[in-house]
Design a protein around this motif. Structure first.
Motif, PDB file in Angstrom:
ATOM      1  N   GLU A  77     -85.820  91.292  60.536  1.00  0.00           N
ATOM      2  CA  GLU A  77     -86.738  92.012  61.434  1.00  0.00           C
ATOM      3  C   GLU A  77     -86.368  91.811  62.894  1.00  0.00           C
ATOM      4  O   GLU A  77     -86.689  92.650  63.742  1.00  0.00           O
ATOM      5  CB  GLU A  77     -88.173  91.564  61.177  1.00  0.00           C
ATOM      6  N   SER A  78     -85.680  90.694  63.188  1.00  0.00           N
ATOM      7  CA  SER A  78     -85.250  90.416  64.564  1.00  0.00           C
ATOM      8  C   SER A  78     -83.893  91.018  64.888  1.00  0.00           C
ATOM      9  O   SER A  78     -83.412  90.876  66.016  1.00  0.00           O
ATOM     10  CB  SER A  78     -85.198  88.897  64.787  1.00  0.00           C
ATOM     11  N   GLY A  79     -83.266  91.657  63.895  1.00  0.00           N
ATOM     12  CA  GLY A  79     -81.962  92.259  64.114  1.00  0.00           C
ATOM     13  C   GLY A  79     -80.819  91.268  64.144  1.00  0.00           C
ATOM     14  O   GLY A  79     -79.737  91.576  64.676  1.00  0.00           O
ATOM     15  N   VAL A  80     -81.033  90.086  63.552  1.00  0.00           N
ATOM     16  CA  VAL A  80     -79.989  89.062  63.504  1.00  0.00           C
ATOM     17  C   VAL A  80     -79.305  89.147  62.144  1.00  0.00           C
ATOM     18  O   VAL A  80     -79.941  88.919  61.115  1.00  0.00           O
ATOM     19  CB  VAL A  80     -80.575  87.652  63.711  1.00  0.00           C
ATOM     20  N   PRO A  81     -78.019  89.478  62.089  1.00  0.00           N
ATOM     21  CA  PRO A  81     -77.359  89.641  60.783  1.00  0.00           C
ATOM     22  C   PRO A  81     -77.138  88.297  60.096  1.00  0.00           C
ATOM     23  O   PRO A  81     -77.001  87.258  60.741  1.00  0.00           O
ATOM     24  CB  PRO A  81     -76.032  90.303  61.142  1.00  0.00           C
ATOM     25  N   PHE A  82     -77.096  88.336  58.770  1.00  0.00           N
ATOM     26  CA  PHE A  82     -76.841  87.120  58.003  1.00  0.00           C
ATOM     27  C   PHE A  82     -76.149  87.473  56.698  1.00  0.00           C
ATOM     28  O   PHE A  82     -76.243  88.596  56.204  1.00  0.00           O
ATOM     29  CB  PHE A  82     -78.147  86.362  57.723  1.00  0.00           C
ATOM     30  N   LEU A  83     -75.447  86.487  56.169  1.00  0.00           N
ATOM     31  CA  LEU A  83     -74.835  86.561  54.848  1.00  0.00           C
ATOM     32  C   LEU A  83     -75.372  85.410  54.017  1.00  0.00           C
ATOM     33  O   LEU A  83     -75.688  84.347  54.547  1.00  0.00           O
ATOM     34  CB  LEU A  83     -73.314  86.432  54.924  1.00  0.00           C
ATOM     35  N   GLY A 132     -54.576  90.432  42.013  1.00  0.00           N
ATOM     36  CA  GLY A 132     -56.012  90.658  41.957  1.00  0.00           C
ATOM     37  C   GLY A 132     -56.835  89.723  42.801  1.00  0.00           C
ATOM     38  O   GLY A 132     -58.050  89.902  42.920  1.00  0.00           O
ATOM     39  N   LEU A 133     -56.203  88.722  43.406  1.00  0.00           N
ATOM     40  CA  LEU A 133     -56.915  87.747  44.235  1.00  0.00           C
ATOM     41  C   LEU A 133     -56.531  87.918  45.693  1.00  0.00           C
ATOM     42  O   LEU A 133     -55.344  88.034  46.024  1.00  0.00           O
ATOM     43  CB  LEU A 133     -56.563  86.323  43.804  1.00  0.00           C
ATOM     44  N   GLN A 134     -57.515  87.912  46.566  1.00  0.00           N
ATOM     45  CA  GLN A 134     -57.277  87.963  47.993  1.00  0.00           C
ATOM     46  C   GLN A 134     -57.746  86.657  48.627  1.00  0.00           C
ATOM     47  O   GLN A 134     -58.655  86.002  48.098  1.00  0.00           O
ATOM     48  CB  GLN A 134     -58.036  89.137  48.620  1.00  0.00           C
ATOM     49  N   PRO A 135     -57.169  86.256  49.749  1.00  0.00           N
ATOM     50  CA  PRO A 135     -57.664  85.050  50.428  1.00  0.00           C
ATOM     51  C   PRO A 135     -59.104  85.252  50.895  1.00  0.00           C
ATOM     52  O   PRO A 135     -59.458  86.316  51.406  1.00  0.00           O
ATOM     53  CB  PRO A 135     -56.719  84.899  51.623  1.00  0.00           C
ATOM     54  N   ALA A 136     -59.925  84.248  50.691  1.00  0.00           N
ATOM     55  CA  ALA A 136     -61.331  84.343  51.076  1.00  0.00           C
ATOM     56  C   ALA A 136     -61.511  84.111  52.574  1.00  0.00           C
ATOM     57  O   ALA A 136     -60.775  83.334  53.193  1.00  0.00           O
ATOM     58  CB  ALA A 136     -62.162  83.333  50.300  1.00  0.00           C
ATOM     59  N   ARG A 137     -62.491  84.786  53.120  1.00  0.00           N
ATOM     60  CA  ARG A 137     -62.964  84.548  54.482  1.00  0.00           C
ATOM     61  C   ARG A 137     -64.465  84.285  54.370  1.00  0.00           C
ATOM     62  O   ARG A 137     -65.284  85.184  54.542  1.00  0.00           O
ATOM     63  CB  ARG A 137     -62.689  85.758  55.373  1.00  0.00           C
ATOM     64  N   THR A 169     -66.124  90.197  59.807  1.00  0.00           N
ATOM     65  CA  THR A 169     -66.099  91.627  59.484  1.00  0.00           C
ATOM     66  C   THR A 169     -67.287  92.007  58.616  1.00  0.00           C
ATOM     67  O   THR A 169     -67.959  93.017  58.867  1.00  0.00           O
ATOM     68  CB  THR A 169     -64.790  91.993  58.775  1.00  0.00           C
ATOM     69  N   ARG A 170     -67.556  91.224  57.591  1.00  0.00           N
ATOM     70  CA  ARG A 170     -68.712  91.497  56.745  1.00  0.00           C
ATOM     71  C   ARG A 170     -70.001  91.365  57.552  1.00  0.00           C
ATOM     72  O   ARG A 170     -70.929  92.161  57.415  1.00  0.00           O
ATOM     73  CB  ARG A 170     -68.736  90.542  55.536  1.00  0.00           C
ATOM     74  N   LEU A 171     -70.070  90.354  58.399  1.00  0.00           N
ATOM     75  CA  LEU A 171     -71.258  90.163  59.228  1.00  0.00           C
ATOM     76  C   LEU A 171     -71.449  91.354  60.168  1.00  0.00           C
ATOM     77  O   LEU A 171     -72.582  91.809  60.399  1.00  0.00           O
ATOM     78  CB  LEU A 171     -71.123  88.867  60.021  1.00  0.00           C
ATOM     79  N   ALA A 172     -70.355  91.897  60.688  1.00  0.00           N
ATOM     80  CA  ALA A 172     -70.443  93.082  61.544  1.00  0.00           C
ATOM     81  C   ALA A 172     -70.925  94.295  60.753  1.00  0.00           C
ATOM     82  O   ALA A 172     -71.688  95.126  61.269  1.00  0.00           O
ATOM     83  CB  ALA A 172     -69.086  93.368  62.186  1.00  0.00           C
ATOM     84  N   ASP A 173     -70.494  94.418  59.500  1.00  0.00           N
ATOM     85  CA  ASP A 173     -70.978  95.509  58.651  1.00  0.00           C
ATOM     86  C   ASP A 173     -72.486  95.420  58.477  1.00  0.00           C
ATOM     87  O   ASP A 173     -73.200  96.433  58.512  1.00  0.00           O
ATOM     88  CB  ASP A 173     -70.303  95.465  57.281  1.00  0.00           C
ATOM     89  N   ALA A 188     -74.546  93.906  60.528  1.00  0.00           N
ATOM     90  CA  ALA A 188     -75.185  94.108  61.826  1.00  0.00           C
ATOM     91  C   ALA A 188     -75.128  95.555  62.287  1.00  0.00           C
ATOM     92  O   ALA A 188     -75.983  96.000  63.059  1.00  0.00           O
ATOM     93  CB  ALA A 188     -74.516  93.216  62.876  1.00  0.00           C
ATOM     94  N   GLY A 189     -74.099  96.291  61.828  1.00  0.00           N
ATOM     95  CA  GLY A 189     -73.906  97.646  62.317  1.00  0.00           C
ATOM     96  C   GLY A 189     -73.335  97.683  63.718  1.00  0.00           C
ATOM     97  O   GLY A 189     -73.485  98.673  64.434  1.00  0.00           O
ATOM     98  N   ARG A 190     -72.655  96.607  64.100  1.00  0.00           N
ATOM     99  CA  ARG A 190     -72.030  96.523  65.422  1.00  0.00           C
ATOM    100  C   ARG A 190     -70.888  95.532  65.356  1.00  0.00           C
ATOM    101  O   ARG A 190     -70.862  94.663  64.478  1.00  0.00           O
ATOM    102  CB  ARG A 190     -73.046  96.088  66.484  1.00  0.00           C
ATOM    103  N   PRO A 191     -69.939  95.615  66.260  1.00  0.00           N
ATOM    104  CA  PRO A 191     -68.810  94.670  66.234  1.00  0.00           C
ATOM    105  C   PRO A 191     -69.265  93.238  66.492  1.00  0.00           C
ATOM    106  O   PRO A 191     -70.186  92.993  67.281  1.00  0.00           O
ATOM    107  CB  PRO A 191     -67.904  95.170  67.357  1.00  0.00           C
ATOM    108  N   ILE A 192     -68.635  92.310  65.837  1.00  0.00           N
ATOM    109  CA  ILE A 192     -68.833  90.889  66.097  1.00  0.00           C
ATOM    110  C   ILE A 192     -67.452  90.271  66.274  1.00  0.00           C
ATOM    111  O   ILE A 192     -66.627  90.305  65.361  1.00  0.00           O
ATOM    112  CB  ILE A 192     -69.596  90.203  64.947  1.00  0.00           C
ATOM    113  N   LYS A 193     -67.215  89.747  67.455  1.00  0.00           N
ATOM    114  CA  LYS A 193     -65.918  89.168  67.762  1.00  0.00           C
ATOM    115  C   LYS A 193     -65.975  87.663  67.515  1.00  0.00           C
ATOM    116  O   LYS A 193     -66.845  86.970  68.040  1.00  0.00           O
ATOM    117  CB  LYS A 193     -65.537  89.442  69.214  1.00  0.00           C
ATOM    118  N   ALA A 194     -65.050  87.186  66.699  1.00  0.00           N
ATOM    119  CA  ALA A 194     -64.964  85.749  66.429  1.00  0.00           C
ATOM    120  C   ALA A 194     -63.526  85.424  66.079  1.00  0.00           C
ATOM    121  O   ALA A 194     -62.913  86.109  65.263  1.00  0.00           O
ATOM    122  CB  ALA A 194     -65.892  85.360  65.285  1.00  0.00           C
TER     123      ALA A 194
END
Length: 295
Positions: free
Chosen positions: A70-76, A214-219, A224-228, A230-236
């Protein structure tokens, strides 16, 4: 800044009252687990880009997620569900309850908010390769459409946790092993294929030598997922904490030896009785989740 809460302990399951109080205060004080000066970590305001939670039981923290949403703070939410026998995980919620909770979170906040963790893959007489194939396939089928990623890792028994594993094995009458890399990689590839059958990408956490088809390195701290979400870019910037780790830079607000789930292979708990005592002694009104290490 991305806040990790927490790969050192299960804050949503056991310390959600403390988390609410710290969100109200706008900061937490985090002791340095290796000694040195504690850190004051902001939990609100323009310096906070989002949160990454790690848990086996997110239900006590649902209101926290709603508040952030509700505060617009993205989370995973990294949600671990392994479905192992209780001899290996003495105090975790039943797998069916955890699966229901993942689906509920995905319905409420979207599938990009939740990552399933089948982590670690532990080889024992209770969980041989055939167990993992059948168990993983059933869990993946139950989560089809609710998550788009599953993170795997092969169990690494550190010196500080070997005692827990061996004591549990003797008490419960099972044996365990650390197979060669080729055997580990072969099973991980099979699990990745089962994940793909259910529309999921399989990622592998900080074990580049075991990567395969079939396996990719985990992040795990995934900007990128957090930006998805949030609906906005997140630079880290990428700042992994061990070889092969591709996580974005974050600040963790948890503490070691404070999670009483009782998983025999846990790298974050060297003494399970100490973890139980830590929870009993915990003060939800404290600025710190755990006391500073002695001396």
């Amino acid at each position: 800044m991305i806040i990790s809460a927490s790969y050192r302990t299960d804050i949503p399951a056991f310390y959600s009252d403390w988390l609410r109080a710290r969100l109200d205060a706008g900061f937490a004080v985090v002791p340095n687990p290796y000694g040195g000066k504690p850190s004051r970590v902001p939990l609100s305001g323009p310096d906070v880009d989002g949160f990454v939670f790690w848990t086996r039981n997110a239900r006590p923290a649902h209101d926290v997620f709603q508040r952030l949403f509700e505060s617009g703070v993205p989370f995973l939410v990294h949600y671990t569900v392994t479905g192992y026998p209780t001899a290996l995980e003495t105090s975790v919620p039943p797998a069916d309850a955890a699966l229901d909770d993942i689906r509920r979170l995905a319905d409420r906040f979207g599938p990009r908010c939740v990552v399933w963790r089948y982590d670690p893959v532990f080889w024992s007489s209770l969980t041989p390769a055939d167990f993992h194939r059948e168990n993983f396939a059933a869990l993946a089928a139950a989560l089809r459409g609710a998550v788009d990623e599953v993170t795997l890792s092969a169990a690494h028994i550190y010196r500080k946790t070997r005692r827990n594993t061996e004591e549990s094995a003797g008490r419960a009458g099972f044996t365990w092993s650390d197979p060669p890399d080729g055997e580990k990689a072969a099973l991980l590839r099979e699990l990745a294929g089962l994940a793909a059958d259910q529309g999921m990408t399989a990622t592998l956490c900080s074990q580049p030598a075991l990567l395969g088809e079939g396996l990719q390195p985990a992040r795990c701290i995934d900007s990128t997922r957090l930006a998805d979400v949030a609906g906005r870019p997140i630079k880290a910037r990428q700042k992994g904490n061990r070889p092969g780790c591709l996580c974005a830079e974050s600040r963790d607000i948890g503490g070691y030896d404070s999670c009483p789930h009782g998983c025999v292979y846990c790298y974050a708990v060297g003494n399970r009785q100490r973890a139980k005592d830590m929870l009993k002694q915990h003060d939800p009104a404290s600025e710190t989740l755990v006391p500073a290490p002695a001396g």
